[in-house]
Design an enzyme around this catalytic site. Structure first.
Site, PDB file in Angstrom:
ATOM      1  N   CYS A   5      -5.751  17.681  -4.451  1.00  0.00           N
ATOM      2  CA  CYS A   5      -5.004  17.743  -3.188  1.00  0.00           C
ATOM      3  C   CYS A   5      -4.646  19.182  -2.858  1.00  0.00           C
ATOM      4  CB  CYS A   5      -3.749  16.888  -3.258  1.00  0.00           C
ATOM      5  SG  CYS A   5      -2.566  17.554  -4.401  1.00  0.00           S
ATOM      6  N   PHE A  17      -6.629   8.537  -8.108  1.00  0.00           N
ATOM      7  CA  PHE A  17      -7.660   8.694  -9.146  1.00  0.00           C
ATOM      8  C   PHE A  17      -7.816  10.134  -9.607  1.00  0.00           C
ATOM      9  CE2 PHE A  17     -10.341  10.088  -5.618  1.00  0.00           C
ATOM     10  CZ  PHE A  17     -11.101  11.068  -6.228  1.00  0.00           C
ATOM     11  N   SER A  35      -3.823   9.024  -0.628  1.00  0.00           N
ATOM     12  CA  SER A  35      -4.286   9.509   0.675  1.00  0.00           C
ATOM     13  C   SER A  35      -3.230   9.252   1.748  1.00  0.00           C
ATOM     14  CB  SER A  35      -5.593   8.794   1.035  1.00  0.00           C
ATOM     15  OG  SER A  35      -5.366   7.397   1.057  1.00  0.00           O
TER      16      SER A  35
END
Ligand code: NAD
Length: 496
Positions: A280, A148, A225
């Site tokens: 990230c 996302f 993830s």
């Protein structure tokens, strides 16, 4: 209220069956629904990609590149609308959304050079009258599954290069903010991609599992993830597919006693809180070498953080927006609670942030936590929110050990004026992307992006030169046009 469907074989396809709400995180309201594709819908998309493959594979690379040139122009012309769509569903501020798009466009620019990138290797006279060459052939149908937090950029890390290399593609964007990915894919079709070359299916685990298990899909690129990345990598590999699965992160910045502290504080503010820390490559841990360094850092951060503005995506005055969902807001605040319970010092507390006129938005204010230790939950896990932890250590070696011992190895950086220390750090640290006085060392599009340790499962990183290798198979051809050769009779030994 509209329900977002899919893009299959060049046309929008209405979804059927299960749906999920899409929120506007800035207001907390539901803005629409997304259809969650069934196995049969995903199989339709794979079939469309499979049917389009032979003609696209045989399309000259220069013609494939021309589509990318058109695509780049369309992305630029529609940048305002794309940024609005990103902001509305993700919550990031419009100028940050435009920055994300720009990074994506740079990957399209790289794909424009595909004729050069696919040139291969040639050796003449590898034996008497024999020539050899290695060429890079496309794989067939490949799939991309994206997170996302960069709804436009991460898909653009994947399919421009995959398609430019001659593959056809099925994209499964994040179901939490899917609209910009679908909009951008339609621009790629408008740029000249034949029907079926790029397909988009919205969905969740059912769609992903179908892509992972279908024999027609030859490779899978995943970004998300770490727990999901690991299972995706295992399942795709067990099914004989090539897979690259990029996972989560915990990016540390070492702050040395000789660092320019004003520069450090400016950098950390942007890198820790920009996009609400939902990157990230967000800098989530500052490792201060020495108590004096830590005290100076905390003092200046506290002052700077007073000016941080959190608010809705459309107001360009804001520094960052909400987090993605109410559940994620609660999770981030839960990490701050745990830090407090485990003995850390909450210096600036973003829990309970209120934005006037947007009381139901999913906001968390910038948070600074001092005296974090490596056994704390907030240190061990990826928070993915606007939270900066400070860990105090005595030496640079201790700081480096901390980074090397962490399960993630995406990005890291060091702040120092000492070139020798910086060189030692970049040479030895067990992390894939390293900054020296640069907080977010995200490689440009003509390098490749990839972490180490549990931040990347697979052998090749995303975009850049690694993408050419990931989305192609090497074939080596050895050729002789017989003149005297075949008339010499059979040879039973390797020629010496
Ligand atoms: P996520 O892992 O929840 O979801 C990523 C994708 O996987 C989505 O498309 C989702 O639909 C799908 N998915 C989720 N659960 C699944 C399941 N059980 N089975 C199959 N598919 C499933 O990640 P997210 O919350 O969307 O994104 C944030 C995460 O992505 C963070 O951990 C962040 O660090 C990471 N990320 C990494 C990079 C990188 O380059 N390393 C870049 C961006 C984001």
């Amino acid at each position: 209220m509209t329900t977002l469907g899919h893009l299959i074989n060049g046309s929008r396809v209405a979804g059927e069956g299960r749906t999920q709400d899409i929120f506007n995180p800035s207001t907390g309201e539901v803005g629409g629904q997304v259809s969650l594709a069934s196995k049969a819908t995903v199989e339709d998309a794979i079939a469309a990609a499979q049917a389009a493959y032979p003609a696209w594979r045989d399309t000259p690379p220069a013609k494939r590149a021309r589509v990318m040139f058109n695509f780049k122009q369309l992305l630029e012309q529609n940048a305002d609308e794309i940024a609005r769509l990103i902001g509305q569903e993700h919550g990031k501020i419009v100028h940050d959304a435009k920055g994300e798009l720009q990074r994506g466009i740079e990957n399209v620019e790289y794909a424009c050079g595909v004729p050069e990138l696919l040139k291969g290797e040639h050796s003449k006279n590898t034996g008497p009258g024999i020539d050899s060459w290695s060429e890079f052939q496309p794989l067939g149908v490949v799939a991309g599954i994206t997170p996302f937090n960069f709804p436009a950029m991460v898909p653009l890390w994947m399919y421009p290069m995959a398609i430019a290399c001659g593959n056809t593609f099925v994209l499964k964007p994040s179901e939490r903010d899917p609209t910009s990915a679908l909009y951008i894919a339609e621009l790629a079709l408008e740029a000249g991609l034949p029907a079926g070359v790029l397909n988009v299916v919205n969905g969740d685990k059912e769609a992903v599992d179908t892509l992972l298990d279908d024999d027609r899909v030859k490779a899978v690129s995943f970004v998300g993830s770490t727990p999901i990345a690991e299972t995706i990598y295992q399942r795709a590999s067990a099914n004989g597919k090539r897979c690259q699965a990029l996972g989560g992160a915990k990016n540390h910045a070492i702050v040395m006693p000789d660092a320019d502290m004003d520069n450090v504080v400016n950098s950390l503010n942007g890198a820790a809180f920009g996009s609400s820390g939902e990157r990230c490559m967000a800098l989530s841990v500052a490792v201060a070498v020495g108590d004096e360094t830590a005290d100076a850092l905390i003092g200046k951060m506290q002052t700077q953080m007073k000016t941080l503005k959190v608010g809705p995506f459309h107001d360009a005055e804001n520094d960052f927006g909400p987090v993605i969902t109410k559940a994620h807001q609660e999770k981030v605040c839960g990490y701050i609670d745990s830090a407090e319970q485990q003995g850390a010092n909450i210096v600036v507390d973003g829990r309970g942030a209120q934005v006037a006129g947007h009381e139901h938005g999913f906001y968390v204010g910038g948070t600074l936590i001092d005296r974090v230790t490596p056994d704390m939950t907030c240190y061990l896990e990826e928070i993915f929110g606007p939270v900066l932890l400070v860990v105090r250590v005595g030496t640079m070696e201790e700081a480096m050990r901390l980074i090397d011992d962490h399960e993630y190895g995406n990005g890291t950086c060091i702040y120092t004026r000492d070139g020798e220390a910086a060189r030692y750090f970049s040479d030895h640290i067990q992390v894939g992307m390293v900054g020296i006085n640069v907080p977010l060392p995200v490689p440009v599009s003509y390098h490749s992006f990839g972490g180490w340790k549990r931040s990347l499962f697979g052998d090749l990183a995303a975009y850049g030169p690694d993408a050419v290798r990931f989305y192609t198979k090497r074939k080596t051809v050895t050729q002789r046009w017989p003149s005297a050769g075949v008339r010499e009779g059979a040879q039973f030994s390797f020629p010496s």
